[in-house]
Design a protein around this motif. Structure first.
Motif, PDB file in Angstrom:
ATOM      1  N   ILE A  19       0.813  -1.221   0.000  1.00 55.70           N
ATOM      2  CA  ILE A  19       0.000   0.000   0.000  1.00 55.70           C
ATOM      3  C   ILE A  19       0.841   1.264   0.000  1.00 55.70           C
ATOM      4  CG2 ILE A  19      -2.085  -1.018   0.990  1.00 55.70           C
ATOM      5  CD1 ILE A  19      -1.315   0.280   3.635  1.00 55.70           C
ATOM      6  N   TYR A  63       3.160   3.555  -5.115  1.00 54.52           N
ATOM      7  CA  TYR A  63       2.370   4.562  -5.797  1.00 54.52           C
ATOM      8  C   TYR A  63       1.412   3.905  -6.769  1.00 54.52           C
ATOM      9  CZ  TYR A  63       0.852   8.755  -7.920  1.00 54.52           C
ATOM     10  OH  TYR A  63       0.043   9.765  -8.346  1.00 54.52           O
ATOM     11  N   GLY A  64       0.150   4.347  -6.745  1.00 56.89           N
ATOM     12  CA  GLY A  64      -0.844   3.815  -7.669  1.00 56.89           C
ATOM     13  C   GLY A  64      -1.742   2.761  -7.041  1.00 56.89           C
ATOM     14  N   ILE A  65      -1.351   2.300  -5.844  1.00 55.54           N
ATOM     15  CA  ILE A  65      -2.187   1.325  -5.137  1.00 55.54           C
ATOM     16  C   ILE A  65      -3.108   2.086  -4.184  1.00 55.54           C
ATOM     17  CG2 ILE A  65      -2.177  -0.571  -3.453  1.00 55.54           C
ATOM     18  CD1 ILE A  65      -1.113  -1.439  -6.126  1.00 55.54           C
ATOM     19  N   SER A  94      -5.359   2.724  -8.847  1.00 53.53           N
ATOM     20  CA  SER A  94      -5.994   3.997  -9.145  1.00 53.53           C
ATOM     21  C   SER A  94      -6.200   4.132 -10.650  1.00 53.53           C
ATOM     22  CB  SER A  94      -5.093   5.120  -8.645  1.00 53.53           C
ATOM     23  OG  SER A  94      -5.579   6.353  -9.095  1.00 53.53           O
ATOM     24  N   GLN A 143       5.986  -2.414  -9.851  1.00 59.41           N
ATOM     25  CA  GLN A 143       6.589  -1.752  -8.684  1.00 59.41           C
ATOM     26  C   GLN A 143       6.273  -2.512  -7.396  1.00 59.41           C
ATOM     27  OE1 GLN A 143       8.722   0.793  -8.643  1.00 59.41           O
ATOM     28  NE2 GLN A 143       8.619   0.588 -10.855  1.00 59.41           N
ATOM     29  N   VAL A 150     -11.140  14.415  -8.624  1.00 57.48           N
ATOM     30  CA  VAL A 150     -10.449  15.433  -7.822  1.00 57.48           C
ATOM     31  C   VAL A 150     -11.409  16.593  -7.571  1.00 57.48           C
ATOM     32  CG1 VAL A 150      -8.476  16.946  -7.668  1.00 57.48           C
ATOM     33  CG2 VAL A 150      -8.281  14.777  -8.865  1.00 57.48           C
ATOM     34  N   ASN A 210       8.264   3.908 -10.223  1.00 58.33           N
ATOM     35  CA  ASN A 210       7.410   4.717  -9.362  1.00 58.33           C
ATOM     36  C   ASN A 210       7.388   6.167  -9.800  1.00 58.33           C
ATOM     37  OD1 ASN A 210       5.826   4.028  -7.169  1.00 58.33           O
ATOM     38  ND2 ASN A 210       7.603   3.258  -6.058  1.00 58.33           N
ATOM     39  N   VAL A 252       5.531   6.817 -13.023  1.00 62.36           N
ATOM     40  CA  VAL A 252       4.076   6.758 -12.851  1.00 62.36           C
ATOM     41  C   VAL A 252       3.587   8.042 -12.173  1.00 62.36           C
ATOM     42  CG1 VAL A 252       2.164   5.536 -11.739  1.00 62.36           C
ATOM     43  CG2 VAL A 252       4.017   4.236 -12.772  1.00 62.36           C
ATOM     44  N   ILE A 253       4.319   8.506 -11.183  1.00 66.09           N
ATOM     45  CA  ILE A 253       3.914   9.727 -10.475  1.00 66.09           C
ATOM     46  C   ILE A 253       3.983  10.934 -11.427  1.00 66.09           C
ATOM     47  CG2 ILE A 253       4.460  11.325  -8.591  1.00 66.09           C
ATOM     48  CD1 ILE A 253       5.480   8.864  -7.021  1.00 66.09           C
ATOM     49  N   GLN A 256       1.024  11.019 -13.569  1.00 65.65           N
ATOM     50  CA  GLN A 256      -0.176  11.473 -12.853  1.00 65.65           C
ATOM     51  C   GLN A 256      -0.180  12.996 -12.680  1.00 65.65           C
ATOM     52  OE1 GLN A 256      -2.962   9.512 -11.710  1.00 65.65           O
ATOM     53  NE2 GLN A 256      -1.888   8.421 -13.315  1.00 65.65           N
ATOM     54  N   ASP A 311      -2.981  17.388  -6.861  1.00 62.41           N
ATOM     55  CA  ASP A 311      -4.139  16.756  -6.210  1.00 62.41           C
ATOM     56  C   ASP A 311      -4.432  15.402  -6.840  1.00 62.41           C
ATOM     57  OD1 ASP A 311      -4.334  18.946  -4.619  1.00 62.41           O
ATOM     58  OD2 ASP A 311      -5.947  19.911  -5.752  1.00 62.41           O
ATOM     59  N   THR A 312      -4.352  15.355  -8.162  1.00 62.43           N
ATOM     60  CA  THR A 312      -4.595  14.096  -8.871  1.00 62.43           C
ATOM     61  C   THR A 312      -3.575  13.043  -8.448  1.00 62.43           C
ATOM     62  OG1 THR A 312      -5.344  15.387 -10.770  1.00 62.43           O
ATOM     63  CG2 THR A 312      -4.886  13.057 -11.169  1.00 62.43           C
ATOM     64  N   ALA A 313      -2.328  13.442  -8.399  1.00 59.12           N
ATOM     65  CA  ALA A 313      -1.270  12.490  -8.060  1.00 59.12           C
ATOM     66  C   ALA A 313      -1.425  11.946  -6.643  1.00 59.12           C
ATOM     67  CB  ALA A 313       0.096  13.149  -8.224  1.00 59.12           C
ATOM     68  N   TYR A 314      -1.833  12.802  -5.728  1.00 58.57           N
ATOM     69  CA  TYR A 314      -1.998  12.363  -4.340  1.00 58.57           C
ATOM     70  C   TYR A 314      -3.172  11.397  -4.191  1.00 58.57           C
ATOM     71  CZ  TYR A 314       1.484  14.765  -1.509  1.00 58.57           C
ATOM     72  OH  TYR A 314       2.663  15.134  -0.909  1.00 58.57           O
ATOM     73  N   LYS A 315      -4.169  11.565  -5.055  1.00 60.13           N
ATOM     74  CA  LYS A 315      -5.364  10.719  -4.945  1.00 60.13           C
ATOM     75  C   LYS A 315      -5.097   9.277  -5.367  1.00 60.13           C
ATOM     76  CE  LYS A 315      -9.276  13.140  -4.036  1.00 60.13           C
ATOM     77  NZ  LYS A 315      -9.118  14.578  -4.282  1.00 60.13           N
ATOM     78  N   ALA A 316      -3.999   9.064  -6.076  1.00 57.84           N
ATOM     79  CA  ALA A 316      -3.763   7.742  -6.643  1.00 57.84           C
ATOM     80  C   ALA A 316      -2.967   6.824  -5.729  1.00 57.84           C
ATOM     81  CB  ALA A 316      -3.050   7.873  -7.982  1.00 57.84           C
ATOM     82  N   VAL A 317      -2.822   7.206  -4.473  1.00 54.97           N
ATOM     83  CA  VAL A 317      -2.054   6.340  -3.584  1.00 54.97           C
ATOM     84  C   VAL A 317      -2.694   6.329  -2.203  1.00 54.97           C
ATOM     85  CG1 VAL A 317      -0.402   8.183  -3.015  1.00 54.97           C
ATOM     86  CG2 VAL A 317       0.271   5.809  -2.710  1.00 54.97           C
ATOM     87  N   LYS A 322      -1.203   5.444   0.728  1.00 53.92           N
ATOM     88  CA  LYS A 322      -0.325   6.003   1.761  1.00 53.92           C
ATOM     89  C   LYS A 322       0.742   6.848   1.105  1.00 53.92           C
ATOM     90  CE  LYS A 322       1.327   3.661   5.308  1.00 53.92           C
ATOM     91  NZ  LYS A 322       1.874   2.543   6.100  1.00 53.92           N
ATOM     92  N   VAL A 364       3.900   8.764   0.599  1.00 52.29           N
ATOM     93  CA  VAL A 364       5.109   8.870   1.404  1.00 52.29           C
ATOM     94  C   VAL A 364       5.677  10.270   1.194  1.00 52.29           C
ATOM     95  CG1 VAL A 364       7.376   7.907   1.865  1.00 52.29           C
ATOM     96  CG2 VAL A 364       5.548   6.423   1.074  1.00 52.29           C
ATOM     97  N   LEU A 370       6.514  13.416  -4.673  1.00 50.73           N
ATOM     98  CA  LEU A 370       5.183  13.954  -4.372  1.00 50.73           C
ATOM     99  C   LEU A 370       5.280  15.242  -3.555  1.00 50.73           C
ATOM    100  CD1 LEU A 370       3.101  10.778  -3.392  1.00 50.73           C
ATOM    101  CD2 LEU A 370       2.636  12.302  -5.307  1.00 50.73           C
TER     102      LEU A 370
END
Lengths: 120, 551
Positions: A28, A31-33, A77, A88, A120, B81, B84-85, B88, B117-123, B125, B127, B132
């Protein structure tokens, strides 16, 4: 069910629940989960995101002889490159299991059980 | 330029991609998180190149469509990672401006923010201390200061400056970075992209390569990475960490001209983790090898050796592994706090050990006031708080405290310490205050609480006759038994509470009970009910020799 390790001092037993917890935490953070899912979604309620204490429902540890395999059920996501996110998770899980439990996983299999669309 | 169109944006993307490409190796060298495999730069570069190619193919006046092409290219080519970020971030960015033919300073800043905001929504937890965080800080600065920027170049200057500052702060947020002495690799990659954007708007050329950070930082990273790949000291193939400097000698260079590439190639055959940095006068070398002597001899061909250091890594390995363990502890974040009430230092410790941020001393005879609770919460400095009174007489005061406070606060109406413990275990730091209050309340309702205390006078309650100084067993707030012997009352109370479904009995014994007495009770339960597990804690609470819970 547990993984048993032998060394000169005796044996170490690591239960599947512990492995599931370690693996789930690692997954978790990727990223992306957006969450862990249950292996039996119909039985446990559809596309419900698992809470920490139930990670074992979405992380299945199988030992076959000397080898062991991990199946992980996740929700990703929407809009991410799913293959890459899954990759990943595989690499992070391999790494964490080796680092914290000293075990090498023969295979990490990702089952994408759902896609979460966020507005969003 | 107070606004840009699609063609100009395409040029920015090209420059950003180029600048990242130039520095991909350096970004690789910083990569220690989430897996120290040194591929962040490579991955980001591939993702960004794919984005730039797609942009070039579809570049047009209309910025919305150009940005869409960029976003699509990033998504298709996303690797790793960080890739992908990145995809996003720009997916949100392009979505926000999809209908615009050109964007103003304000629109650019807002689109950047929307991307974050979009990037944060896709995870689940996020980090902090990663790409990010850098993206978030830069976008926030952009939105905050968009009024001060003369034009887009001015806005990008603000963005780059804040991104760099945020990158510098990453080691404070992510312990593994601090330990290795590097900044976050993905964040560094993003800084390069933004720097490329800025250079394009200013019409400047960027330096081909940034100067590499100090040797020490690189060595640190290299060590960390190589250590990660061994589980046992025996697995180390190249056992000596060898560092030295060669002062280039012009006489020697006549028959042996110095060429860094050849020098590196020759040394690489002696081991791994090789680092070579040179200028006109000195060459710095770091290598892990089994033959440190050969490496030194090779260096001497070019000049004289100084600052030599050779260490046996098989001896050090265990130390570093220990250090790794220590750094895994996350820094305390007081965003979310759980404030609870208890009596007895043992209970306070127990509550803290499972996640309570503060424990207010209270109890049957000295209930904390609303003010006490408010003060305790203010001292923590949290943004969100959950209050667990653990006593029905304190619930009111807690409710009032929640109202007085100017932060998000909710009360979980726990009526006993075991209920409080169960509630804390159900806490989810990712969930809203409201959601937590709900789920914690549910968790606390699912357990049965029992207490043993003594009578202060003769009386009869709930049909049970009670004599002064006798002990009383209270199950779920109702008195169920009374007797002169503490042991009898406790055994009876526990037996009446356990049924087939139960799995765990928690016993918290008070200050007047010895460990032996408590062990006796525990042994008795184990004997009578073989299907339950028992947890025994020294709560050191006054007035209640035993507090029990069954679940």
């Amino acid at each position: 069910m547990s993984i048993e390790l032998k060394n000169e001092h005796g044996t170490i037993d690591i239960t599947n629940d512990v492995i599931a917890q370690v693996v789930g935490e690692a997954a978790i953070e990727c990223y992306g989960i957006v969450g862990m899912a249950s292996q039996h979604q119909i039985r446990d309620g559809l596309t419900e995101i698992l809470r920490k204490e139930n990670f074992a429902r979405g992380v299945i540890v199988r030992s076959e002889g000397e080898e062991f395999h991990i199946d992980i059920y996740v929700i990703v996501s929407y809009g991410t490159k799913i293959t890459e996110v899954a990759y990943q998770v595989q690499s992070k899980v391999q790494y964490i299991v080796r680092k914290t439990l000293g075990l090498t996983v023969s295979s990490v299999n990702i089952f994408v059980q759902g896609v979460r669309v966020t507005n969003v | 330029m107070t606004s840009i169109n699609g063609l100009q944006f395409a040029k920015m993307v090209e420059m950003g991609s180029h600048h990242l490409h130039q520095n991909a190796d350096y970004v690789d060298s910083l990569n220690v998180f989430p897996v120290p495999d040194g591929d962040t730069g490579t991955n980001m570069n591939l993702s960004m190149t794919s984005g730039a190619k797609e942009t070039e193919r579809h570049a047009q006046e209309h910025i919305g469509l150009t940005a869409q092409a960029f976003s699509k290219g990033l998504l298709m080519g996303a690797r790793g990672n960080s890739g992908v970020i990145l995809s996003q971030l720009f997916r949100g960015f392009s979505k926000q401006i999809e209908k615009e033919s050109e964007v103003s300073v304000r629109q650019f800043a807002e689109a950047l923010k929307y991307g974050v905001d979009t990037a944060y929504k896709a995870v689940m937890k996020p980090v902090e201390g990663t790409i990010l965080t850098v993206a978030k800080d830069a976008a926030n600065a952009a939105v905050q200061h968009m009024g001060d920027a003369q034009d887009l170049a001015g806005l990008l200057e603000i963005i780059v400056e804040e991104a760099k500052a945020s990158l510098k702060r990453t080691p404070d947020l992510l312990p593994v970075l601090k330990e290795v002495g590097v900044v976050d690799s993905g964040g560094q990659g993003l800084v390069y992209v933004y720097e490329g954007f800025l250079a394009c708007l200013k019409g400047e050329d960027l330096p081909e390569k940034v100067t590499v950070q100090s040797m020490e930082d690189l060595v640190n990273t290299e060590h960390h990475r190589s250590v990660q790949s061994f589980m046992n000291s025996e697995d180390i193939v190249f056992g000596y960490c060898t560092e030295f400097m060669v002062k280039l000698d012009s006489k020697k260079l006549l028959d042996q001209p110095f060429d860094e590439a050849i020098f590196r190639q020759d040394l690489s055959e002696l081991g791994d983790s090789l680092l070579v940095i040179s200028d006109d006068e000195v060459v710095k070398v770091h290598i892990h090898t089994e033959e440190p002597g050969d490496a030194l001899t090779y260096g001497q061909k070019y000049g004289s050796l100084t600052k030599m250091k050779i260490e046996n890594m098989r001896e050090q390995h265990s130390d570093i592994m220990d250090r790794d363990e220590a750094s895994a502890v996350k820094p305390v974040q007081h965003k979310y706090a759980i404030v609870t009430v208890s009596m007895g230092e043992g209970i306070a410790e127990l509550l803290k050990s499972i996640g309570a941020s503060a424990v207010i001393e209270g109890g049957q005879t000295m209930n904390p006031s609303t003010e006490d609770i408010v003060k305790a919460i203010q001292e923590i400095g949290a943004e969100k708080v959950l209050i667990l009174p653990n006593n029905k007489n304190i619930i009111m005061a807690a409710e009032q405290a929640a109202e007085v406070l100017e932060i998000e606060a909710a009360v979980v109406p726990t009526k006993s310490v075991p209920e409080g413990l169960a509630a804390i275990l159900a806490f989810n730091p990712e969930a809203t205050v409201e959601k937590n209050a709900q789920s914690m309340k549910q968790a606390s309702a699912s357990i049965k609480t029992g207490q043993v205390t003594y009578a202060v006078r003769d009386t009869s309650i709930d049909g049970v006759t009670i004599h002064k100084d006798d002990f009383m067993g209270i199950a779920e707030g109702k008195i169920t038994s009374s007797a002169p012997s503490l042991e009898d009352v406790t055994k009876r109370l526990v037996s009446s509470m356990i049924d087939e479904e139960d799995e765990i009995v928690t016993i918290i014994y008070g200050e007047d009970v010895s460990a032996e007495e408590a062990e006796k009770i525990s042994a008795y339960i184990e004997e009578q009910f073989d299907h339950v597990d028992i947890e025994l804690y020294a709560g050191k609470q006054p007035l209640y020799p035993y507090i029990l819970s069954v679940e």
